[in-house]
Design a protein around this motif. Structure first.
Motif, PDB file in Angstrom:
ATOM      1  N   ARG A 249      -9.021   4.187  -2.691  1.00  0.00           N
ATOM      2  CA  ARG A 249      -7.813   3.220  -3.051  1.00  0.00           C
ATOM      3  C   ARG A 249      -6.672   3.876  -3.542  1.00  0.00           C
ATOM      4  NH1 ARG A 249     -10.744  -1.136  -7.104  1.00  0.00           N
ATOM      5  NH2 ARG A 249     -11.106  -2.925  -5.421  1.00  0.00           N
ATOM      6  N   MET A 250      -6.760   5.087  -4.171  1.00  0.00           N
ATOM      7  CA  MET A 250      -5.659   5.712  -4.636  1.00  0.00           C
ATOM      8  C   MET A 250      -4.849   6.519  -3.222  1.00  0.00           C
ATOM      9  SD  MET A 250      -5.002   5.052  -7.820  1.00  0.00           S
ATOM     10  CE  MET A 250      -6.068   3.650  -8.017  1.00  0.00           C
ATOM     11  N   THR A 251      -5.612   6.949  -2.235  1.00  0.00           N
ATOM     12  CA  THR A 251      -5.052   7.718  -1.178  1.00  0.00           C
ATOM     13  C   THR A 251      -4.384   6.726  -0.505  1.00  0.00           C
ATOM     14  OG1 THR A 251      -7.048   9.166  -0.983  1.00  0.00           O
ATOM     15  CG2 THR A 251      -5.770   8.764   0.922  1.00  0.00           C
ATOM     16  N   VAL A 252      -4.956   5.357  -0.491  1.00  0.00           N
ATOM     17  CA  VAL A 252      -4.275   4.194   0.351  1.00  0.00           C
ATOM     18  C   VAL A 252      -2.843   3.849  -0.274  1.00  0.00           C
ATOM     19  CG1 VAL A 252      -4.187   1.853   1.119  1.00  0.00           C
ATOM     20  CG2 VAL A 252      -6.090   3.458   1.678  1.00  0.00           C
ATOM     21  N   ALA A 253      -3.021   3.744  -1.812  1.00  0.00           N
ATOM     22  CA  ALA A 253      -2.073   3.467  -2.436  1.00  0.00           C
ATOM     23  C   ALA A 253      -0.679   4.660  -2.259  1.00  0.00           C
ATOM     24  CB  ALA A 253      -2.301   3.393  -3.950  1.00  0.00           C
ATOM     25  N   LYS A 254      -0.851   5.745  -2.545  1.00  0.00           N
ATOM     26  CA  LYS A 254      -0.035   6.825  -2.216  1.00  0.00           C
ATOM     27  C   LYS A 254       0.604   6.867  -1.037  1.00  0.00           C
ATOM     28  CE  LYS A 254      -1.773  10.744  -4.980  1.00  0.00           C
ATOM     29  NZ  LYS A 254      -2.324  12.009  -4.994  1.00  0.00           N
ATOM     30  N   GLU A 269      -1.957  -5.486  -5.613  1.00  0.00           N
ATOM     31  CA  GLU A 269      -2.783  -6.546  -4.889  1.00  0.00           C
ATOM     32  C   GLU A 269      -3.615  -5.875  -3.426  1.00  0.00           C
ATOM     33  OE1 GLU A 269      -2.322 -11.183  -3.159  1.00  0.00           O
ATOM     34  OE2 GLU A 269      -0.472  -9.951  -4.033  1.00  0.00           O
ATOM     35  N   LEU A 270      -3.056  -5.249  -2.926  1.00  0.00           N
ATOM     36  CA  LEU A 270      -3.405  -4.517  -1.614  1.00  0.00           C
ATOM     37  C   LEU A 270      -4.611  -3.631  -1.921  1.00  0.00           C
ATOM     38  CD1 LEU A 270      -0.242  -4.020   0.460  1.00  0.00           C
ATOM     39  CD2 LEU A 270      -2.073  -5.530   1.059  1.00  0.00           C
ATOM     40  N   VAL A 271      -4.656  -2.859  -2.948  1.00  0.00           N
ATOM     41  CA  VAL A 271      -5.742  -1.822  -3.148  1.00  0.00           C
ATOM     42  C   VAL A 271      -6.540  -2.612  -4.342  1.00  0.00           C
ATOM     43  CG1 VAL A 271      -4.198  -0.248  -2.234  1.00  0.00           C
ATOM     44  CG2 VAL A 271      -4.292  -0.630  -4.839  1.00  0.00           C
ATOM     45  N   GLY A 272      -6.427  -3.769  -4.515  1.00  0.00           N
ATOM     46  CA  GLY A 272      -7.578  -4.275  -5.430  1.00  0.00           C
ATOM     47  C   GLY A 272      -7.369  -4.391  -6.983  1.00  0.00           C
ATOM     48  N   TYR A 273      -6.234  -4.288  -7.247  1.00  0.00           N
ATOM     49  CA  TYR A 273      -6.005  -4.392  -8.676  1.00  0.00           C
ATOM     50  C   TYR A 273      -5.202  -5.853  -9.096  1.00  0.00           C
ATOM     51  CZ  TYR A 273      -7.362   0.218  -9.003  1.00  0.00           C
ATOM     52  OH  TYR A 273      -8.167   1.378  -9.050  1.00  0.00           O
ATOM     53  N   LYS A 274      -5.762  -6.568 -10.290  1.00  0.00           N
ATOM     54  CA  LYS A 274      -5.265  -7.945 -10.422  1.00  0.00           C
ATOM     55  C   LYS A 274      -3.729  -7.909 -10.865  1.00  0.00           C
ATOM     56  CE  LYS A 274      -9.929  -9.804 -11.469  1.00  0.00           C
ATOM     57  NZ  LYS A 274     -10.923 -10.151 -12.540  1.00  0.00           N
ATOM     58  N   SER A 275      -3.369  -6.784 -11.432  1.00  0.00           N
ATOM     59  CA  SER A 275      -1.767  -7.193 -11.703  1.00  0.00           C
ATOM     60  C   SER A 275      -1.304  -5.605 -11.740  1.00  0.00           C
ATOM     61  CB  SER A 275      -2.042  -7.245 -13.315  1.00  0.00           C
ATOM     62  OG  SER A 275      -2.492  -6.135 -14.113  1.00  0.00           O
ATOM     63  N   SER A 290       3.025   8.013 -12.851  1.00  0.00           N
ATOM     64  CA  SER A 290       3.013   6.486 -12.721  1.00  0.00           C
ATOM     65  C   SER A 290       3.419   6.234 -11.313  1.00  0.00           C
ATOM     66  CB  SER A 290       4.225   6.051 -13.538  1.00  0.00           C
ATOM     67  OG  SER A 290       5.549   6.290 -13.313  1.00  0.00           O
ATOM     68  N   PRO A 291       3.230   5.084 -10.780  1.00  0.00           N
ATOM     69  CA  PRO A 291       3.619   4.563  -9.437  1.00  0.00           C
ATOM     70  C   PRO A 291       4.792   4.631  -9.335  1.00  0.00           C
ATOM     71  CG  PRO A 291       1.883   3.074 -10.198  1.00  0.00           C
ATOM     72  CD  PRO A 291       2.229   3.893 -11.413  1.00  0.00           C
ATOM     73  N   SER A 292       5.600   4.209 -10.119  1.00  0.00           N
ATOM     74  CA  SER A 292       7.219   4.058  -9.827  1.00  0.00           C
ATOM     75  C   SER A 292       7.946   5.439 -10.002  1.00  0.00           C
ATOM     76  CB  SER A 292       7.940   3.252 -11.234  1.00  0.00           C
ATOM     77  OG  SER A 292       7.420   3.819 -12.565  1.00  0.00           O
ATOM     78  N   LYS A 293       7.468   6.404 -10.593  1.00  0.00           N
ATOM     79  CA  LYS A 293       7.892   7.557 -10.643  1.00  0.00           C
ATOM     80  C   LYS A 293       7.510   8.432  -9.370  1.00  0.00           C
ATOM     81  CE  LYS A 293       8.071  12.123 -13.289  1.00  0.00           C
ATOM     82  NZ  LYS A 293       7.666  12.982 -14.308  1.00  0.00           N
ATOM     83  N   PHE A 294       6.255   8.145  -9.082  1.00  0.00           N
ATOM     84  CA  PHE A 294       5.840   8.830  -7.774  1.00  0.00           C
ATOM     85  C   PHE A 294       6.531   8.190  -6.478  1.00  0.00           C
ATOM     86  CE2 PHE A 294       3.085   8.648  -3.962  1.00  0.00           C
ATOM     87  CZ  PHE A 294       2.596   9.949  -3.826  1.00  0.00           C
ATOM     88  N   LYS A 295       6.896   6.860  -6.445  1.00  0.00           N
ATOM     89  CA  LYS A 295       7.686   6.352  -5.550  1.00  0.00           C
ATOM     90  C   LYS A 295       9.074   6.926  -5.528  1.00  0.00           C
ATOM     91  CE  LYS A 295       8.646   1.893  -3.616  1.00  0.00           C
ATOM     92  NZ  LYS A 295       8.506   0.373  -3.773  1.00  0.00           N
ATOM     93  N   SER A 296       9.719   7.111  -6.526  1.00  0.00           N
ATOM     94  CA  SER A 296      11.021   7.515  -6.949  1.00  0.00           C
ATOM     95  C   SER A 296      11.014   8.974  -6.212  1.00  0.00           C
ATOM     96  CB  SER A 296      11.444   7.668  -8.108  1.00  0.00           C
ATOM     97  OG  SER A 296      10.920   8.456  -9.048  1.00  0.00           O
ATOM     98  N   MET A 297      10.017   9.864  -6.156  1.00  0.00           N
ATOM     99  CA  MET A 297       9.922  11.112  -5.690  1.00  0.00           C
ATOM    100  C   MET A 297       9.752  11.263  -4.173  1.00  0.00           C
ATOM    101  SD  MET A 297       7.388  12.457  -8.726  1.00  0.00           S
ATOM    102  CE  MET A 297       7.245  13.842  -8.013  1.00  0.00           C
ATOM    103  N   GLN A 298       9.701  10.122  -3.649  1.00  0.00           N
ATOM    104  CA  GLN A 298       9.420  10.272  -2.112  1.00  0.00           C
ATOM    105  C   GLN A 298      10.519  10.265  -1.346  1.00  0.00           C
ATOM    106  OE1 GLN A 298       6.239  11.125  -1.404  1.00  0.00           O
ATOM    107  NE2 GLN A 298       6.255  10.948  -3.536  1.00  0.00           N
TER     108      GLN A 298
END
Length: 298
Positions: A249-254, A269-275, A290-298
């Motif tokens: 799940r985390m691999t797909v999320a990344k 939602e795509l990787v199976g979390y309710k929120s 955090s996902p937001s920080k990870f996303k901003s680094m890409q």
């Protein structure tokens, strides 16, 4: 049908780094350390020895293919004994893309095609850990043809060659792994896919990651008791079912975060979390970011 092996190779996103022809003669030994990159070799002609991580030496002959998904310490050597374990040969450049090792005054008696590639995945370490540390295939005619096509593309540099080489390399890796899938030598994905019951559970986890699969549900898919399934999965794959599910799940999320196409709520939602908050907490605990920080680094 969901194909976990193809999904993992695709997410690894292999890219060709370089390939060279190596000619050897007489007594020689070449050692490579701490590259950490995927390494492959085709024995075009002759024979030689390969030692990986100080294991017992393997004898390679013409037509053999070797793949090391994460190469840190390996040695190629001649079949002629080298005078001392401390002696290592320095390859000499003959021409573009061609090297020579060993005695310069002797006719070459072995010809190798060696190459490195790289995995452009943010989770390469996790994915590589699921693969065997060494793939050795004898009489690898199909794989040799793929390698030759890779060389031709790298030389020709025709329009679209980068995409073509990337796809060829994916096919090469899948062909190498599936050729050895019935004879896995260590715990990992190939061992799991070779076990029909565990393979069904792995496919189920890959099929729809938006839905959490419990150990009880996976055990039912595998037609095993809960305790038998849990033990068999860990012994075969090397991790527990839930560890595998979370890692995937985390691999797909990344990968989704890297592509920048989806919001964090959509990815949750795509990787199976309710929120989004539940996903953010799980992602942060797993990656340290955090996902937001990870996303901003890409």
């Amino acid at each position: 049908m969901v194909d976990p092996l193809s999904e993992i190779v695709s997410l690894l996103n292999p890219q060709v780094a370089f390939s060279k022809v190596v000619l050897g003669s007489g007594a020689w030994r070449v050692k490579r350390e701490n590259t950490g990159k995927p390494f492959y070799c085709v024995v075009i002609d002759g024979e030689c020895g390969l030692t990986l991580d100080n294991d017992q030496q393997r004898h390679l002959t013409a037509g053999d293919f070797v793949l090391i998904p994460e190469a840190f310490d390996f040695t190629f050597s001649s079949t002629d004994p080298v005078a001392s374990d401390d002696i290592h040969s320095l390859p000499e450049i003959i021409s573009a893309g061609k090297l020579r090792v060993g005695a310069q005054d002797q006719t070459a008696n072995v010809q190798l095609l060696v190459g490195h590639c790289r995995f452009d995945s943010l989770d390469a370490k996790i994915l590589v850990a699921l693969l065997p540390k060494l793939v050795h295939i004898r009489n690898a005619t199909r794989i040799t043809s793929l390698v030759n096509m890779l060389i031709e593309e790298s030389i020709a540099h025709l329009p679209g060659y980068v995409q073509v080489m990337g796809h060829l390399l994916q096919v090469l890796l899948i062909e190498a792994f599936r050729t050895t899938i019935d004879t896995p030598t260590m715990p990992g994905l190939l061992a799991g896919l070779a076990d029909k019951r565990i393979a069904e559970a792995i496919r189920t986890m890959h099929q729809d990651i938006s839905k959490t699969k419990t150990v009880a549900q996976l055990a039912k898919v595998a037609a095993l008791s809960r305790s038998s399934f849990f033990y068999r999965f860990k012994q075969t794959v090397g991790v527990t079912p839930m560890e595998y599910q979370i890692a995937w799940r985390m691999t797909v999320a990344k990968d989704l975060l890297k592509k920048q196409f989806y919001s964090i709520a959509q990815i949750a939602e795509l990787v199976g979390y309710k929120s989004a908050s539940a996903f953010s907490l799980a992602f942060t605990n797993y990656t340290g970011t955090s996902p937001s920080k990870f996303k901003s680094m890409q």
